[in-house]
Scaffold this motif. Structure first.
Motif, PDB file in Angstrom:
ATOM      1  N   ASN A  39      -2.566  -1.735   2.368  1.00 44.54           N
ATOM      2  CA  ASN A  39      -1.553  -1.976   1.335  1.00 44.54           C
ATOM      3  C   ASN A  39      -0.749  -0.711   1.061  1.00 44.54           C
ATOM      4  OD1 ASN A  39      -2.704  -4.468   1.119  1.00 44.54           O
ATOM      5  ND2 ASN A  39      -3.608  -4.135  -0.890  1.00 44.54           N
ATOM      6  N   ALA A  40       0.526  -0.903   0.805  1.00 47.43           N
ATOM      7  CA  ALA A  40       1.403   0.210   0.441  1.00 47.43           C
ATOM      8  C   ALA A  40       2.629  -0.364  -0.259  1.00 47.43           C
ATOM      9  CB  ALA A  40       1.824   1.002   1.679  1.00 47.43           C
TER      10      ALA A  40
ATOM     11  N   TYR B 126      -2.140   1.493  -3.467  1.00 46.67           N
ATOM     12  CA  TYR B 126      -2.583   1.252  -2.084  1.00 46.67           C
ATOM     13  C   TYR B 126      -3.588   0.128  -1.941  1.00 46.67           C
ATOM     14  CZ  TYR B 126      -0.622   5.932  -1.748  1.00 46.67           C
ATOM     15  OH  TYR B 126       0.195   7.015  -1.823  1.00 46.67           O
TER      16      TYR B 126
ATOM     17  N   VAL C 266      -1.960   9.726  -0.178  1.00 46.19           N
ATOM     18  CA  VAL C 266      -2.726   8.641   0.438  1.00 46.19           C
ATOM     19  C   VAL C 266      -4.015   9.202   1.051  1.00 46.19           C
ATOM     20  CG1 VAL C 266      -1.632   8.687   2.715  1.00 46.19           C
ATOM     21  CG2 VAL C 266      -2.526   6.554   1.814  1.00 46.19           C
TER      22      VAL C 266
ATOM     23  N   TYR D 204       7.317   2.256   1.800  1.00 54.58           N
ATOM     24  CA  TYR D 204       6.430   3.399   2.069  1.00 54.58           C
ATOM     25  C   TYR D 204       6.179   3.475   3.567  1.00 54.58           C
ATOM     26  CZ  TYR D 204       2.754   6.744   0.874  1.00 54.58           C
ATOM     27  OH  TYR D 204       2.003   7.870   0.722  1.00 54.58           O
TER      28      TYR D 204
ATOM     29  N   TYR E 172      -1.770   4.953   6.471  1.00 55.42           N
ATOM     30  CA  TYR E 172      -0.820   6.060   6.434  1.00 55.42           C
ATOM     31  C   TYR E 172      -1.483   7.412   6.192  1.00 55.42           C
ATOM     32  CZ  TYR E 172       2.879   2.570   6.303  1.00 55.42           C
ATOM     33  OH  TYR E 172       3.718   1.538   6.606  1.00 55.42           O
ATOM     34  N   ASP E 173      -2.796   7.475   6.261  1.00 54.53           N
ATOM     35  CA  ASP E 173      -3.515   8.745   6.090  1.00 54.53           C
ATOM     36  C   ASP E 173      -3.404   9.544   7.389  1.00 54.53           C
ATOM     37  OD1 ASP E 173      -5.252  10.860   5.769  1.00 54.53           O
ATOM     38  OD2 ASP E 173      -6.948   9.648   5.144  1.00 54.53           O
TER      39      ASP E 173
ATOM     40  N   CYS F 232      -4.507   4.694  -7.788  1.00 50.85           N
ATOM     41  CA  CYS F 232      -4.695   4.524  -6.343  1.00 50.85           C
ATOM     42  C   CYS F 232      -4.743   3.047  -5.967  1.00 50.85           C
ATOM     43  CB  CYS F 232      -5.978   5.199  -5.875  1.00 50.85           C
ATOM     44  SG  CYS F 232      -5.926   6.989  -5.967  1.00 50.85           S
TER      45      CYS F 232
ATOM     46  N   HIS G 179      -6.759   4.958   4.913  1.00 49.19           N
ATOM     47  CA  HIS G 179      -5.541   4.170   4.765  1.00 49.19           C
ATOM     48  C   HIS G 179      -4.726   4.313   6.053  1.00 49.19           C
ATOM     49  CE1 HIS G 179      -1.678   2.782   3.281  1.00 49.19           C
ATOM     50  NE2 HIS G 179      -2.393   2.147   2.351  1.00 49.19           N
TER      51      HIS G 179
ATOM     52  N   CYS H  45      -6.253  10.245  -2.413  1.00 51.74           N
ATOM     53  CA  CYS H  45      -6.275   9.278  -3.504  1.00 51.74           C
ATOM     54  C   CYS H  45      -7.675   8.782  -3.864  1.00 51.74           C
ATOM     55  CB  CYS H  45      -5.395   8.099  -3.120  1.00 51.74           C
ATOM     56  SG  CYS H  45      -5.063   6.956  -4.455  1.00 51.74           S
TER      57      CYS H  45
ATOM     58  N   ALA I  32       4.174   9.433   3.450  1.00 52.19           N
ATOM     59  CA  ALA I  32       2.762   9.790   3.244  1.00 52.19           C
ATOM     60  C   ALA I  32       2.525  11.265   3.562  1.00 52.19           C
ATOM     61  CB  ALA I  32       1.864   8.907   4.104  1.00 52.19           C
TER      62      ALA I  32
END
Length: 86
Positions: free
Chosen positions: A32-33, A71, A56, A37, A16-17, A67, A14, A59, A42
């Motif tokens: 997607n978030a 996301y 994130v 966010y 934001y990971d 999840c 993701h 998940c 995150a």
């Protein structure tokens, strides 16, 4: 993770990971978030500061319910290994 091939990896990351993206330097496959966010939220989620039982980062790997709602569907990307071959 390799789909049975020695020179390929399947990535699920993701945007934001923090672990996979910032530390690992991998390109995102999911974007997607929820509205509002961001990367800071995150990171806090990795330590449980958001009250959820997944972050994130964890998940999809943990297969947690919610999840996909939060996301989006998990999307993968196959990449070829670089560097030495064993």
């Amino acid at each position: 993770m390799s789909a049975g091939k020695k020179d390929e990896m399947i990535l699920y990351f993701h945007k934001y990971d923090f672990v996979g993206g910032v530390i690992g330097g991998n390109l995102a496959t999911m974007y997607n978030a929820p509205e509002g966010y961001n990367q800071l939220k995150a990171i806090g989620g990795m330590f449980g500061f958001d009250g959820k039982d997944f972050s994130v980062h964890s998940c999809y790997g943990l297969g947690k319910r919610g999840c996909g709602d939060m996301y989006g569907s998990a999307k993968s990307k196959i990449i070829k290994a670089q560097g030495r071959s064993f």
